[in-house]
Enzyme design. Structure first.
Site, short mmCIF file in Angstrom:
data_model
loop_
_atom_site.label_atom_id
_atom_site.label_comp_id
_atom_site.label_asym_id
_atom_site.label_seq_id
_atom_site.Cartn_x
_atom_site.Cartn_y
_atom_site.Cartn_z
N CYS A 109 0.81 -1.23 0.00
CA CYS A 109 0.00 0.00 0.00
C CYS A 109 0.84 1.28 0.00
O CYS A 109 0.33 2.36 -0.25
CB CYS A 109 -0.96 0.00 1.18
SG CYS A 109 -2.04 -1.43 1.19
N HIS A 256 -3.18 7.20 2.83
CA HIS A 256 -3.64 5.91 2.30
C HIS A 256 -5.02 5.63 2.88
O HIS A 256 -5.27 5.85 4.07
CB HIS A 256 -2.65 4.82 2.70
CG HIS A 256 -3.11 3.45 2.34
ND1 HIS A 256 -3.64 3.17 1.10
CD2 HIS A 256 -3.13 2.29 3.05
CE1 HIS A 256 -3.98 1.90 1.07
NE2 HIS A 256 -3.69 1.34 2.23
N ASN A 286 -10.08 0.01 0.35
CA ASN A 286 -8.62 0.10 0.30
C ASN A 286 -8.16 -0.47 -1.05
O ASN A 286 -8.39 -1.64 -1.34
CB ASN A 286 -8.06 -0.71 1.47
CG ASN A 286 -6.55 -0.75 1.50
OD1 ASN A 286 -5.88 -0.38 0.54
ND2 ASN A 286 -6.00 -1.21 2.62
N1 COA Z 1 -18.32 -8.23 9.90
C1 COA Z 1 -18.73 -8.47 11.14
N2 COA Z 1 -17.88 -8.82 12.13
C2 COA Z 1 -16.57 -8.93 11.83
C3 COA Z 1 -16.09 -8.69 10.54
C4 COA Z 1 -17.02 -8.33 9.56
N3 COA Z 1 -16.66 -8.08 8.29
N4 COA Z 1 -14.76 -8.86 10.54
C5 COA Z 1 -14.41 -9.19 11.79
N5 COA Z 1 -15.52 -9.24 12.57
C6 COA Z 1 -15.60 -9.56 13.97
C7 COA Z 1 -14.42 -10.38 14.45
O1 COA Z 1 -14.62 -11.76 14.18
C8 COA Z 1 -14.42 -10.09 15.92
O2 COA Z 1 -15.40 -10.86 16.56
P1 COA Z 1 -15.11 -11.52 17.98
O3 COA Z 1 -14.88 -10.37 18.90
O4 COA Z 1 -16.35 -12.29 18.23
O5 COA Z 1 -13.89 -12.36 17.77
C9 COA Z 1 -14.86 -8.62 15.98
O6 COA Z 1 -15.53 -8.37 14.75
C10 COA Z 1 -13.72 -7.65 16.13
O7 COA Z 1 -12.71 -8.01 15.21
P2 COA Z 1 -11.41 -7.19 15.08
O8 COA Z 1 -10.54 -7.77 14.01
O9 COA Z 1 -10.80 -6.96 16.43
O10 COA Z 1 -12.05 -5.81 14.57
P3 COA Z 1 -11.39 -4.40 14.39
O11 COA Z 1 -12.15 -3.42 15.11
O12 COA Z 1 -9.89 -4.44 14.59
O13 COA Z 1 -11.65 -4.13 12.84
C11 COA Z 1 -10.43 -4.19 10.81
C12 COA Z 1 -11.11 -5.00 11.89
C13 COA Z 1 -9.80 -5.12 9.81
C14 COA Z 1 -11.47 -3.32 10.13
C15 COA Z 1 -9.35 -3.29 11.45
O14 COA Z 1 -8.55 -4.06 12.31
C16 COA Z 1 -8.44 -2.62 10.44
O15 COA Z 1 -8.90 -1.83 9.63
N6 COA Z 1 -7.15 -2.88 10.53
C17 COA Z 1 -6.18 -2.26 9.65
C18 COA Z 1 -6.33 -2.82 8.32
C19 COA Z 1 -5.46 -2.17 7.34
O16 COA Z 1 -5.14 -1.01 7.44
N7 COA Z 1 -5.06 -2.94 6.35
C20 COA Z 1 -4.36 -2.50 5.23
C21 COA Z 1 -2.97 -2.17 5.51
S1 COA Z 1 -2.34 -1.36 4.17
#
Ligand code: COA
Length: 329
Positions: A109, A256, A286
């Site tokens: 990215c 980004h 993204n």
């Molecule tokens: N829909 C519903 N629930 C979801 C889900 C979805 N699409 N994806 C994950 N969950 C659930 C998980 O299973 C978890 O459930 P649990 O508590 O029962 O285990 C809960 O939601 C929280 O998951 P978590 O991964 O901790 O959520 P989060 O708040 O961290 O959000 C992202 C997840 C991926 C949106 C976030 O971590 C993120 O944006 N990270 C950075 C990603 C990024 O920048 N990537 C590119 C780099 S260039």
């Protein structure tokens, strides 16, 4: 004398897929995606190849520019149509850029930041034909992705995040203007493999086993989130300190587009109003290396930017990698 961004462009596939559609594929819902990421829809290529998107974005950035003045093409991507030839070689061929050196670059990215950083150094130092007499003084930098082809459509933790598209910029070296006034890139070791995408290899006649590698994009979301907010702060601070420019003096930030919460955190940490941040994640998701140049193209075509305005582009991603570039419009 220096290097200035003189043109930008973007291209999106025709199909826009709303969150509700993804809720039919995996266990998720529209509101969860909006609350946790800011994404409402993303574009997914059906008929468009990465080359189509890259060429379309490049044409918009090039406008009426003399194609013979382009000495360099860099394409940043993790999802090329093919491994060989490089996407840059294909773009060069398609656009008849006969004077250009062309190669691809992969820093996930952060790709557009690394591409611009590389292009600036090369054209500034005369490596692509620039000099007072030589008119080959421009570079084309493109970020293009079809992440829909490497994402696991059964994994709700990743498939809701990504989209397809391309963005592009034309850089010009001249005696008269210095647009880019500061840049910094940094690699951090991904010791826990928190952001990866493998490849599929064939079995050779000399081994008994197939090398198993995860073909899909895999991510530890919370860990990448923490890295992102720390890295943005570090690279932006470094560029601001090096250039002696304050965060307040920067008119627009183009981060980004990975997660709206990451962008909000950056705005808070630099005590900047969110309005100064260019955001298009709601409609694109993204798009890895294409995210920043697409958002930059939106900003530059918005009519808001005046000559001399300071703009900071900042990215982070797999590798792990991060970088920021400060320039004047
Ligand atoms: N829909 C519903 N629930 C979801 C889900 C979805 N699409 N994806 C994950 N969950 C659930 C998980 O299973 C978890 O459930 P649990 O508590 O029962 O285990 C809960 O939601 C929280 O998951 P978590 O991964 O901790 O959520 P989060 O708040 O961290 O959000 C992202 C997840 C991926 C949106 C976030 O971590 C993120 O944006 N990270 C950075 C990603 C990024 O920048 N990537 C590119 C780099 S260039």
């Amino acid at each position: 004398m220096g290097v200035t961004i003189i043109g930008t462009g973007k291209a999106l596939p025709e199909l826009s897929v709303k969150n509700e559609k993804l809720a039919e594929l995996v266990e998720t819902d529209n509101q969860w995606i909006i609350d946790r990421t800011g994404i409402e829809s993303r574009h997914i290529s059906v008929n468009e190849k990465a080359l189509d998107l890259a060429v379309s974005a490049a044409k918009k950035a090039l406008g009426e520019i003399d194609l013979d003045s382009i000495g360099l093409v860099i394409v940043a991507t993790v999802s090329p149509d093919v491994l060989v030839p490089s996407m840059a070689a294909l773009v060069k061929r398609e656009l008849h850029l006969s004077n250009a050196v062309a190669f691809d670059l992969n820093t996930a990215c952060s790709g557009f930041i690394y591409g611009t950083w590389t292009a600036e150094a090369l054209i500034k130092n005369g490596m692509c034909g620039n000099s007072n007499t030589n008119k080959i003084n421009r570079a084309l930098v493109i970020g293009v992705e079809r992440l829909s082809r490497i994402v696991n459509w059964e994994d709700r933790g990743t498939c809701i995040l990504f989209g397809d598209g391309a963005g592009s910029a034309v850089l010009e070296y001249s005696q008269e203007k210095t647009g880019i006034i500061g840049s910094y890139v940094k690699n951090y070791d991904d010791v826990t493999d928190c952001l990866t995408c493998g490849m599929q290899y064939i079995k050779t006649p000399f081994t008994n086993e197939i090398e198993h590698s995860d073909m899909f994009l895999k991510m530890n979301g919370p860990q990448v989130f923490k890295f992102a907010v720390t890295a943005i702060e570090e690279v932006m601070n470094k560029v601001l300190t090096d250039t002696g420019v304050s965060a307040d003096e920067v008119k627009y930030y183009v981060p980004h587009q990975a997660n709206m919460r990451i962008i909000k955190t950056a705005a808070q940490r630099f005590k900047q109003p969110l309005e100064k941040f260019q955001v298009n994640i709601q409609n694109t998701g993204n798009v890895s290396a294409a995210s920043i140049p697409m958002a930059l193209a939106d900003l530059m075509s918005s009519g808001k930017v005046k000559s001399g305005d300071k703009i900071m582009i900042v990215g982070f991603g797999g590798g792990l990698s991060a970088g920021a570039i400060l320039f004047e419009a």
